[in-house]
Design a protein around this motif. Structure first.
Motif, PDB file in Angstrom:
ATOM      1  N   ALA A   1      20.154   5.084  -7.705  1.00 48.54           N
ATOM      2  CA  ALA A   1      19.955   3.983  -6.534  1.00 48.54           C
ATOM      3  C   ALA A   1      19.162   4.903  -5.402  1.00 48.54           C
ATOM      4  O   ALA A   1      18.149   4.758  -4.966  1.00 48.54           O
ATOM      5  CB  ALA A   1      21.035   3.371  -6.085  1.00 48.54           C
ATOM      6  N   ALA A   2      19.743   6.112  -5.080  1.00 43.42           N
ATOM      7  CA  ALA A   2      19.281   6.895  -3.876  1.00 43.42           C
ATOM      8  C   ALA A   2      17.917   7.548  -4.514  1.00 43.42           C
ATOM      9  O   ALA A   2      16.783   7.662  -3.700  1.00 43.42           O
ATOM     10  CB  ALA A   2      20.232   8.090  -3.604  1.00 43.42           C
ATOM     11  N   GLU A   3      17.911   7.952  -5.739  1.00 45.75           N
ATOM     12  CA  GLU A   3      16.922   8.513  -6.337  1.00 45.75           C
ATOM     13  C   GLU A   3      15.505   7.890  -6.244  1.00 45.75           C
ATOM     14  O   GLU A   3      14.568   8.081  -5.913  1.00 45.75           O
ATOM     15  CB  GLU A   3      16.981   9.139  -7.645  1.00 45.75           C
ATOM     16  N   ILE A   4      15.757   6.504  -6.841  1.00 42.32           N
ATOM     17  CA  ILE A   4      14.758   5.565  -6.982  1.00 42.32           C
ATOM     18  C   ILE A   4      14.203   5.114  -5.513  1.00 42.32           C
ATOM     19  O   ILE A   4      12.988   4.883  -5.409  1.00 42.32           O
ATOM     20  CB  ILE A   4      14.974   4.390  -7.962  1.00 42.32           C
ATOM     21  N   ARG A   5      15.184   4.952  -4.615  1.00 38.71           N
ATOM     22  CA  ARG A   5      14.565   4.679  -3.285  1.00 38.71           C
ATOM     23  C   ARG A   5      13.858   5.718  -2.649  1.00 38.71           C
ATOM     24  O   ARG A   5      12.667   5.433  -1.802  1.00 38.71           O
ATOM     25  CB  ARG A   5      16.034   4.449  -2.459  1.00 38.71           C
ATOM     26  N   GLU A   6      14.032   6.998  -2.787  1.00 37.80           N
ATOM     27  CA  GLU A   6      13.330   8.228  -2.170  1.00 37.80           C
ATOM     28  C   GLU A   6      12.007   8.314  -2.908  1.00 37.80           C
ATOM     29  O   GLU A   6      11.065   8.572  -2.292  1.00 37.80           O
ATOM     30  CB  GLU A   6      14.164   9.196  -2.130  1.00 37.80           C
ATOM     31  N   PHE A   7      12.308   8.011  -4.274  1.00 33.87           N
ATOM     32  CA  PHE A   7      11.104   8.336  -5.151  1.00 33.87           C
ATOM     33  C   PHE A   7       9.962   7.131  -4.509  1.00 33.87           C
ATOM     34  O   PHE A   7       8.702   7.472  -4.494  1.00 33.87           O
ATOM     35  CB  PHE A   7      11.136   8.153  -6.545  1.00 33.87           C
ATOM     36  N   LEU A   8      10.277   6.064  -4.727  1.00 35.00           N
ATOM     37  CA  LEU A   8       9.174   4.907  -4.265  1.00 35.00           C
ATOM     38  C   LEU A   8       8.667   4.980  -3.120  1.00 35.00           C
ATOM     39  O   LEU A   8       7.770   4.764  -2.747  1.00 35.00           O
ATOM     40  CB  LEU A   8       9.827   3.624  -4.656  1.00 35.00           C
ATOM     41  N   ARG A   9       9.809   5.239  -1.905  1.00 33.60           N
ATOM     42  CA  ARG A   9       9.235   5.410  -0.583  1.00 33.60           C
ATOM     43  C   ARG A   9       8.288   6.600  -0.435  1.00 33.60           C
ATOM     44  O   ARG A   9       7.449   6.521   0.265  1.00 33.60           O
ATOM     45  CB  ARG A   9      10.355   5.821   0.158  1.00 33.60           C
ATOM     46  N   SER A  10       8.585   7.731  -1.224  1.00 33.09           N
ATOM     47  CA  SER A  10       7.719   8.741  -1.194  1.00 33.09           C
ATOM     48  C   SER A  10       6.262   8.495  -1.550  1.00 33.09           C
ATOM     49  O   SER A  10       5.266   8.934  -1.070  1.00 33.09           O
ATOM     50  CB  SER A  10       8.033  10.101  -1.835  1.00 33.09           C
ATOM     51  N   ARG A  11       6.420   7.781  -2.524  1.00 37.62           N
ATOM     52  CA  ARG A  11       4.930   7.462  -3.427  1.00 37.62           C
ATOM     53  C   ARG A  11       4.117   6.456  -2.425  1.00 37.62           C
ATOM     54  O   ARG A  11       3.139   6.312  -2.596  1.00 37.62           O
ATOM     55  CB  ARG A  11       5.140   6.911  -4.979  1.00 37.62           C
ATOM     56  N   ARG A  12       4.954   5.349  -2.204  1.00 32.13           N
ATOM     57  CA  ARG A  12       4.529   4.525  -1.058  1.00 32.13           C
ATOM     58  C   ARG A  12       3.747   5.087   0.083  1.00 32.13           C
ATOM     59  O   ARG A  12       2.650   4.584   0.649  1.00 32.13           O
ATOM     60  CB  ARG A  12       5.465   3.488  -0.925  1.00 32.13           C
ATOM     61  N   ALA A  13       4.546   6.193   0.636  1.00 30.54           N
ATOM     62  CA  ALA A  13       3.968   6.535   1.815  1.00 30.54           C
ATOM     63  C   ALA A  13       2.651   7.542   1.792  1.00 30.54           C
ATOM     64  O   ALA A  13       1.646   7.648   2.609  1.00 30.54           O
ATOM     65  CB  ALA A  13       4.926   7.702   2.406  1.00 30.54           C
ATOM     66  N   ARG A  14       2.474   8.055   0.340  1.00 32.15           N
ATOM     67  CA  ARG A  14       1.193   8.874   0.238  1.00 32.15           C
ATOM     68  C   ARG A  14      -0.191   7.867  -0.105  1.00 32.15           C
ATOM     69  O   ARG A  14      -1.256   8.565  -0.254  1.00 32.15           O
ATOM     70  CB  ARG A  14       1.251   9.788  -0.807  1.00 32.15           C
ATOM     71  N   VAL A  15       0.155   6.626  -0.249  1.00 28.90           N
ATOM     72  CA  VAL A  15      -0.980   5.749  -0.610  1.00 28.90           C
ATOM     73  C   VAL A  15      -1.462   5.103   0.631  1.00 28.90           C
ATOM     74  O   VAL A  15      -0.632   4.317   1.116  1.00 28.90           O
ATOM     75  CB  VAL A  15      -0.488   4.893  -1.914  1.00 28.90           C
ATOM     76  N   THR A  16      -2.370   5.249   1.095  1.00 26.42           N
ATOM     77  CA  THR A  16      -2.975   4.682   2.151  1.00 26.42           C
ATOM     78  C   THR A  16      -3.687   3.168   1.886  1.00 26.42           C
ATOM     79  O   THR A  16      -4.113   3.125   0.732  1.00 26.42           O
ATOM     80  CB  THR A  16      -4.120   5.323   3.117  1.00 26.42           C
ATOM     81  N   PRO A  17      -3.704   2.337   2.830  1.00 26.74           N
ATOM     82  CA  PRO A  17      -4.423   1.165   2.566  1.00 26.74           C
ATOM     83  C   PRO A  17      -5.799   1.336   1.741  1.00 26.74           C
ATOM     84  O   PRO A  17      -6.247   0.598   0.894  1.00 26.74           O
ATOM     85  CB  PRO A  17      -4.680   0.371   3.704  1.00 26.74           C
ATOM     86  N   ALA A  18      -6.481   2.252   2.441  1.00 30.88           N
ATOM     87  CA  ALA A  18      -8.011   2.429   1.845  1.00 30.88           C
ATOM     88  C   ALA A  18      -7.890   2.902   0.222  1.00 30.88           C
ATOM     89  O   ALA A  18      -8.796   2.790  -0.351  1.00 30.88           O
ATOM     90  CB  ALA A  18      -8.573   3.667   2.753  1.00 30.88           C
ATOM     91  N   ASP A  19      -6.738   3.933   0.120  1.00 32.02           N
ATOM     92  CA  ASP A  19      -6.544   4.417  -1.300  1.00 32.02           C
ATOM     93  C   ASP A  19      -6.434   3.161  -2.045  1.00 32.02           C
ATOM     94  O   ASP A  19      -6.783   3.147  -3.442  1.00 32.02           O
ATOM     95  CB  ASP A  19      -5.453   5.218  -1.350  1.00 32.02           C
ATOM     96  N   ALA A  20      -5.723   2.066  -1.716  1.00 30.55           N
ATOM     97  CA  ALA A  20      -5.493   0.939  -2.568  1.00 30.55           C
ATOM     98  C   ALA A  20      -6.626   0.113  -2.393  1.00 30.55           C
ATOM     99  O   ALA A  20      -6.422  -1.241  -2.919  1.00 30.55           O
ATOM    100  CB  ALA A  20      -4.181   0.464  -2.000  1.00 30.55           C
ATOM    101  N   GLY A  21      -7.566   0.166  -1.736  1.00 29.47           N
ATOM    102  CA  GLY A  21      -8.980  -0.717  -1.751  1.00 29.47           C
ATOM    103  C   GLY A  21      -8.538  -1.989  -0.901  1.00 29.47           C
ATOM    104  O   GLY A  21      -9.306  -2.870  -0.765  1.00 29.47           O
ATOM    105  N   MET A  22      -7.517  -1.662   0.031  1.00 34.23           N
ATOM    106  CA  MET A  22      -7.368  -2.858   1.153  1.00 34.23           C
ATOM    107  C   MET A  22      -8.035  -2.988   2.157  1.00 34.23           C
ATOM    108  O   MET A  22      -8.454  -1.856   2.750  1.00 34.23           O
ATOM    109  CB  MET A  22      -5.834  -2.737   1.269  1.00 34.23           C
ATOM    110  N   ALA A  23      -8.149  -4.083   2.644  1.00 31.09           N
ATOM    111  CA  ALA A  23      -8.653  -4.376   3.938  1.00 31.09           C
ATOM    112  C   ALA A  23      -7.669  -4.531   5.141  1.00 31.09           C
ATOM    113  O   ALA A  23      -6.832  -5.403   4.806  1.00 31.09           O
ATOM    114  CB  ALA A  23      -9.587  -5.397   3.925  1.00 31.09           C
ATOM    115  N   VAL A  24      -7.862  -3.908   6.334  1.00 37.06           N
ATOM    116  CA  VAL A  24      -6.630  -4.242   7.328  1.00 37.06           C
ATOM    117  C   VAL A  24      -7.437  -4.808   8.143  1.00 37.06           C
ATOM    118  O   VAL A  24      -8.449  -4.329   8.876  1.00 37.06           O
ATOM    119  CB  VAL A  24      -6.252  -2.758   7.741  1.00 37.06           C
ATOM    120  N   GLY A  25      -6.819  -5.944   8.717  1.00 35.92           N
ATOM    121  CA  GLY A  25      -7.448  -7.006   9.611  1.00 35.92           C
ATOM    122  C   GLY A  25      -7.428  -6.254  10.967  1.00 35.92           C
ATOM    123  O   GLY A  25      -6.509  -5.394  11.399  1.00 35.92           O
ATOM    124  N   ASP A  26      -8.492  -6.628  11.801  1.00 35.27           N
ATOM    125  CA  ASP A  26      -8.935  -6.133  12.970  1.00 35.27           C
ATOM    126  C   ASP A  26      -7.374  -6.424  13.936  1.00 35.27           C
ATOM    127  O   ASP A  26      -7.080  -7.720  13.857  1.00 35.27           O
ATOM    128  CB  ASP A  26     -10.007  -6.475  13.681  1.00 35.27           C
TER     129      ASP A  26
END
Length: 288
Positions: free
Chosen positions: A15-40
């Motif tokens: 549980a600790a491993e998957i938690r840290e793994f997904l958090r670390s991968r989530r942190a490295r992807v910016t909204p721009a990387d994901a093609g997301m628009a961030v509202g003003d």
């Protein structure tokens, strides 16, 4: 070995491993990387993706993804893990590691893409070229998209839902003329569609997740507007082709309950048809 059959200490480590793994991968992807628009006006505390954004982009429930990231013992499937891996831009090694942490055997072949569409219907969608056409299900998931719709609206391989792309896709948001008016229309159409299926809990799940991921969707949803979804006009300021204006028609398909085919026709009095032809020709002609 299934996670539930592991000793308690091993389950805690997993549980600790998957938690840290997904958090670390989530942190490295910016909204721009994901093609997301961030509202003003909506400031972010972290440059990475939020949990609810990962969930919405992957087409899974926010609560379910949160439980996965927390390492809870929940049912997972390879299809869902593949969607999460795509959103978090994992390579093959990372995707395999995610499978193992989730207690699944990593697949030996690449994941299958696309949903099954009857050949006759696929022929109709493809033959609508050079005009855009696409098929959606009752939850507005993209089932089939022709090449013109990809080029005009910027639909990408990872885009799975019209509503999600409308509110999170940077390309779609920047190119659609009168986005705010269109946003109210599309939310009103979705609310009207949800009312047709009061027994379908997926509408509630998707609405709640969109409210969590998009403050703009939440604000419009609270207005309780209702709109007709059968036809309308759509104008796109395309980065290469210029302004394209369409009249769209929605067709109900009796043989596919809940599915709708959206056909776009160039508006009369515009040069949209000629621009479409040039856009598709440029897409298949190698530069040189």
């Amino acid at each position: 070995m299934e996670i539930a059959k592991l000793p308690a200490e091993a389950r805690a480590r997993r549980a600790a491993e998957i938690r840290e793994f997904l958090r670390s991968r989530r942190a490295r992807v910016t909204p721009a990387d994901a093609g997301m628009a961030v509202g003003d006006g909506h400031r972010r505390r972290t440059p990475g993706l939020r949990r609810e954004e990962v969930a919405v982009l992957a087409g899974v429930g926010v609560s379910w993804y949160t439980w996965l990231e927390q390492g809870r013992e929940i049912n997972v499937s390879g299809e869902v893990l593949d969607a999460i891996a795509r959103v978090l831009r994992m390579d093959g090694v990372e995707r395999r590691h995610l499978y193992l942490l989730a207690g699944l055997n990593p697949p030996q072949t690449p994941p299958a893409t696309g949903r099954r569409v009857p050949d006759e219907l696929r022929d109709v969608i493809d033959s609508w070229l050079p005009r855009p056409a696409y098929l959606i299900d009752r939850h507005w998931n993209l089932v089939a998209v022709n090449r013109a719709a990809e080029l005009v609206f910027g639909y990408r391989e990872q885009d799975h839902n019209c509503l999600v792309t409308f509110f999170t896709g940077a390309r779609y948001r920047s190119s659609l003329v009168h986005w705010q008016d269109a946003a109210r229309a599309i939310v009103g159409q979705f609310r009207a569609e949800a009312a047709r299926y009061p027994e379908d809990a997926e509408f509630g799940r998707l609405t709640a997740d969109m409210c969590a991921a998009s403050p703009e969707f939440a604000e419009i949803w609270a207005e309780h507007a209702i709109r007709d979804a059968t036809n309308g006009t759509k104008t796109v300021a395309h980065p290469e082709a210029g302004e394209l204006t369409f009249v769209y028609t929605t067709l109900i398909l009796p043989d596919l309950p809940g599915h709708r085919l959206l056909l776009h026709t160039p508006a009369t009095g515009t040069d949209t048809q000629e621009r479409l032809v040039s856009l598709l020709q440029a897409a298949v002609t190698p530069p040189g």
